[in-house]
Write a protein that holds these residues in place. Structure first.
Motif, PDB file in Angstrom:
ATOM      1  N   GLU A 249     -10.058  -3.973  18.721  1.00 28.47           N
ATOM      2  CA  GLU A 249      -8.536  -3.737  18.726  1.00 28.47           C
ATOM      3  C   GLU A 249      -7.960  -2.686  17.921  1.00 28.47           C
ATOM      4  N   PRO A 250      -6.753  -2.065  18.340  1.00 26.45           N
ATOM      5  CA  PRO A 250      -6.134  -0.989  17.244  1.00 26.45           C
ATOM      6  C   PRO A 250      -5.671  -1.697  16.048  1.00 26.45           C
ATOM      7  N   LEU A 251      -5.889  -0.789  15.136  1.00 25.19           N
ATOM      8  CA  LEU A 251      -5.209  -0.974  13.705  1.00 25.19           C
ATOM      9  C   LEU A 251      -3.928  -1.483  13.508  1.00 25.19           C
ATOM     10  N   ASP A 252      -3.542  -2.346  12.628  1.00 26.72           N
ATOM     11  CA  ASP A 252      -2.128  -2.768  12.557  1.00 26.72           C
ATOM     12  C   ASP A 252      -1.128  -1.697  11.978  1.00 26.72           C
ATOM     13  N   GLY A 253      -1.729  -0.448  12.183  1.00 27.26           N
ATOM     14  CA  GLY A 253      -0.739   0.718  11.359  1.00 27.26           C
ATOM     15  C   GLY A 253      -1.586   1.917  11.236  1.00 27.26           C
ATOM     16  N   PRO A 254      -1.141   2.953  10.972  1.00 30.28           N
ATOM     17  CA  PRO A 254      -1.806   4.155  10.544  1.00 30.28           C
ATOM     18  C   PRO A 254      -2.620   3.880   9.325  1.00 30.28           C
ATOM     19  N   ARG A 255      -3.861   4.605   9.197  1.00 31.23           N
ATOM     20  CA  ARG A 255      -4.586   4.729   7.911  1.00 31.23           C
ATOM     21  C   ARG A 255      -4.811   5.994   7.058  1.00 31.23           C
ATOM     22  N   HIS A 256      -4.761   6.187   6.012  1.00 29.98           N
ATOM     23  CA  HIS A 256      -4.863   7.517   5.163  1.00 29.98           C
ATOM     24  C   HIS A 256      -6.356   7.361   4.703  1.00 29.98           C
ATOM     25  N   LEU A 257      -7.031   8.385   4.761  1.00 31.74           N
ATOM     26  CA  LEU A 257      -8.651   8.324   4.403  1.00 31.74           C
ATOM     27  C   LEU A 257      -8.655   9.688   3.462  1.00 31.74           C
ATOM     28  N   TRP A 258      -9.127   9.520   2.205  1.00 29.75           N
ATOM     29  CA  TRP A 258      -9.223  10.658   1.241  1.00 29.75           C
ATOM     30  C   TRP A 258     -10.480  10.436   0.628  1.00 29.75           C
ATOM     31  N   TRP A 259     -11.381  11.130   0.857  1.00 33.13           N
ATOM     32  CA  TRP A 259     -12.740  10.973   0.068  1.00 33.13           C
ATOM     33  C   TRP A 259     -13.212   9.719   0.340  1.00 33.13           C
ATOM     34  N   ASN A 260     -13.440   8.793  -0.497  1.00 26.79           N
ATOM     35  CA  ASN A 260     -14.105   7.200  -0.104  1.00 26.79           C
ATOM     36  C   ASN A 260     -13.107   6.294  -0.091  1.00 26.79           C
ATOM     37  N   PHE A 261     -11.801   6.509   0.074  1.00 31.66           N
ATOM     38  CA  PHE A 261     -10.750   5.767   0.092  1.00 31.66           C
ATOM     39  C   PHE A 261     -10.136   5.429   1.109  1.00 31.66           C
ATOM     40  N   VAL A 262      -9.683   4.422   1.617  1.00 37.60           N
ATOM     41  CA  VAL A 262      -8.980   4.257   2.798  1.00 37.60           C
ATOM     42  C   VAL A 262      -7.813   3.036   2.637  1.00 37.60           C
ATOM     43  N   SER A 263      -6.600   3.597   3.025  1.00 36.03           N
ATOM     44  CA  SER A 263      -5.652   2.498   2.496  1.00 36.03           C
ATOM     45  C   SER A 263      -4.285   2.842   3.757  1.00 36.03           C
ATOM     46  N   SER A 264      -3.388   1.739   3.850  1.00 37.77           N
ATOM     47  CA  SER A 264      -2.066   2.018   4.808  1.00 37.77           C
ATOM     48  C   SER A 264      -1.177   2.839   4.130  1.00 37.77           C
ATOM     49  N   ARG A 265      -1.404   2.794   2.508  1.00 34.65           N
ATOM     50  CA  ARG A 265      -0.486   3.544   1.597  1.00 34.65           C
ATOM     51  C   ARG A 265      -1.259   4.771   0.830  1.00 34.65           C
ATOM     52  N   LYS A 266      -0.294   5.808   0.852  1.00 31.36           N
ATOM     53  CA  LYS A 266      -0.572   7.062   0.163  1.00 31.36           C
ATOM     54  C   LYS A 266      -0.698   6.760  -1.368  1.00 31.36           C
ATOM     55  N   GLU A 267       0.305   5.916  -1.875  1.00 32.88           N
ATOM     56  CA  GLU A 267       0.548   5.783  -3.275  1.00 32.88           C
ATOM     57  C   GLU A 267      -0.835   5.025  -3.725  1.00 32.88           C
ATOM     58  N   ARG A 268      -1.286   4.057  -2.892  1.00 29.42           N
ATOM     59  CA  ARG A 268      -2.445   3.294  -3.210  1.00 29.42           C
ATOM     60  C   ARG A 268      -3.745   4.256  -3.490  1.00 29.42           C
ATOM     61  N   ILE A 269      -3.758   5.169  -2.355  1.00 24.77           N
ATOM     62  CA  ILE A 269      -4.988   6.189  -2.763  1.00 24.77           C
ATOM     63  C   ILE A 269      -4.736   6.850  -4.064  1.00 24.77           C
ATOM     64  N   GLU A 270      -3.642   7.233  -4.416  1.00 21.29           N
ATOM     65  CA  GLU A 270      -3.318   8.253  -5.821  1.00 21.29           C
ATOM     66  C   GLU A 270      -3.723   7.168  -6.766  1.00 21.29           C
ATOM     67  N   GLN A 271      -3.423   5.904  -6.670  1.00 17.94           N
ATOM     68  CA  GLN A 271      -3.761   4.937  -7.757  1.00 17.94           C
ATOM     69  C   GLN A 271      -5.458   4.974  -7.931  1.00 17.94           C
ATOM     70  N   ALA A 272      -6.166   4.906  -6.757  1.00 17.70           N
ATOM     71  CA  ALA A 272      -7.672   4.874  -7.061  1.00 17.70           C
ATOM     72  C   ALA A 272      -8.209   6.182  -7.310  1.00 17.70           C
ATOM     73  N   LYS A 273      -7.702   7.355  -7.199  1.00 18.25           N
ATOM     74  CA  LYS A 273      -7.776   8.578  -7.685  1.00 18.25           C
ATOM     75  C   LYS A 273      -7.930   8.340  -9.404  1.00 18.25           C
ATOM     76  N   GLU A 274      -6.681   7.782  -9.713  1.00 14.17           N
ATOM     77  CA  GLU A 274      -6.618   7.869 -11.151  1.00 14.17           C
ATOM     78  C   GLU A 274      -7.646   6.720 -11.586  1.00 14.17           C
TER      79      GLU A 274
END
Length: 295
Positions: A249-274
């Motif tokens: 089934e389709p996801l419950d909203g868009p996803r951001h994918l950067w390197w090895n990180f996937v999240s519905s929130r861009k700021e969460r990926i920034e936190q993972a980078k840090e």
């Protein structure tokens, strides 16, 4: 994207993977692609090999982090030893499934077995990422190994289908998932047929080896076929073929994918980078190396 006539409308996208070099180890990147970023919750799909390693060589993916997804490793040949920051140490063989849920964060490495690399070996398989539902993105990390014998195997009429996750052809895998999905690995003899129902809205087939016919149209191997929703279909092998079927089934909203990180929130990926730069992820016991954050 295929320029096939309208008669092929059941196939919405025909995607040719891109070749990527991961430090001397070549993969074919199937998803994400320009034509299609994801299929159901499947946001990443790599074909590994087949590659022949000389004695003394092997795969060495140093420790690296993940958030917001589950990684799924499935092999056709060879073996990989998985280690993670939970303390898991697990070798995977062909037909087994390693299902690692990253949740709020996990670190793992993937290497060839030290004893096996003393002699030549072949490695071939598929690595998939499944994005977690938004409600589960920050759950505790987990790792589960499922031996091949625990997964349903459907055989007969020229086909062999292992149900890796979800349900297909009346059989249900014991693999625990967080969303409605299916994933299966099939081999077909020349002339054999494989039906695919329309239970899930988003479905795809990756033609690993051998050409297939769908609705009177021929498709060459090395292609990802993404199907239109709502239509049952049948794949017919024109020659001996190996096919991966997956979707959900389709996801419950868009996803951001950067390197090895996937999240519905861009700021969460920034936190993972840090967090990775400042060593706030866990460590893999016994490992001293790591993959640094990309520039």
């Amino acid at each position: 994207m295929s320029d096939r006539p309208a008669a092929a409308a059941i196939v919405r996208h025909e995607i040719v993977p891109r070749t990527r070099d991961l430090g001397g180890f070549e993969v074919r990147r199937v998803l994400p692609a320009a034509e299609r970023r994801m299929v159901g919750p499947f946001v990443f799909f790599d074909q590994m090999g087949p590659v022949e390693f000389m004695a003394g060589r092997g795969i060495d993916v140093r420790p690296h982090p993940h958030i917001g997804l589950a990684t799924v490793t499935y092999l056709f040949a060879g073996s990989i030893v998985h280690r993670d920051s939970l303390g898991s140490v697990q070798s995977i063989a062909p037909g087994d499934v390693n299902w690692m849920t990253a949740g709020r964060g996990i670190v793992h490495s993937e290497r060839s077995d030290a004893e096996l690399r003393k002699r030549p070996q072949t490695l071939s398989g598929i690595q998939i990422w499944v994005a977690l539902p938004e409600r589960d993105e920050e759950i505790a990390p987990d790792f589960t190994h499922y031996p091949a014998a625990s997964l349903p195997l459907i055989e007969g009429e020229g086909k062999s289908v292992r149900v890796v996750a979800g349900a297909l052809l009346g059989k249900t895998s014991p693999v625990k998932t967080r969303s409605a999905l299916f994933y299966a690995a099939a081999t077909l003899a020349a002339g054999a047929s494989l039906p695919l129902d329309a239970v899930h809205e988003e479905r795809a087939a990756y033609l690993l080896h051998g050409g297939v016919e769908i609705d009177g149209n021929l498709y060459a191997p090395g292609r990802l076929l993404v199907f239109a929703p709502g239509q049952a279909l049948t794949l017919r092998a024109r020659e001996a073929a190996r096919v991966l079927l997956f979707g959900g089934e389709p996801l419950d909203g868009p996803r951001h994918l950067w390197w090895n990180f996937v999240s519905s929130r861009k700021e969460r990926i920034e936190q993972a980078k840090e967090d990775w730069k400042t060593s706030r992820f866990g460590q893999v016991p016994g490992e001293t190396e790591f993959i640094p954050l990309p520039d």
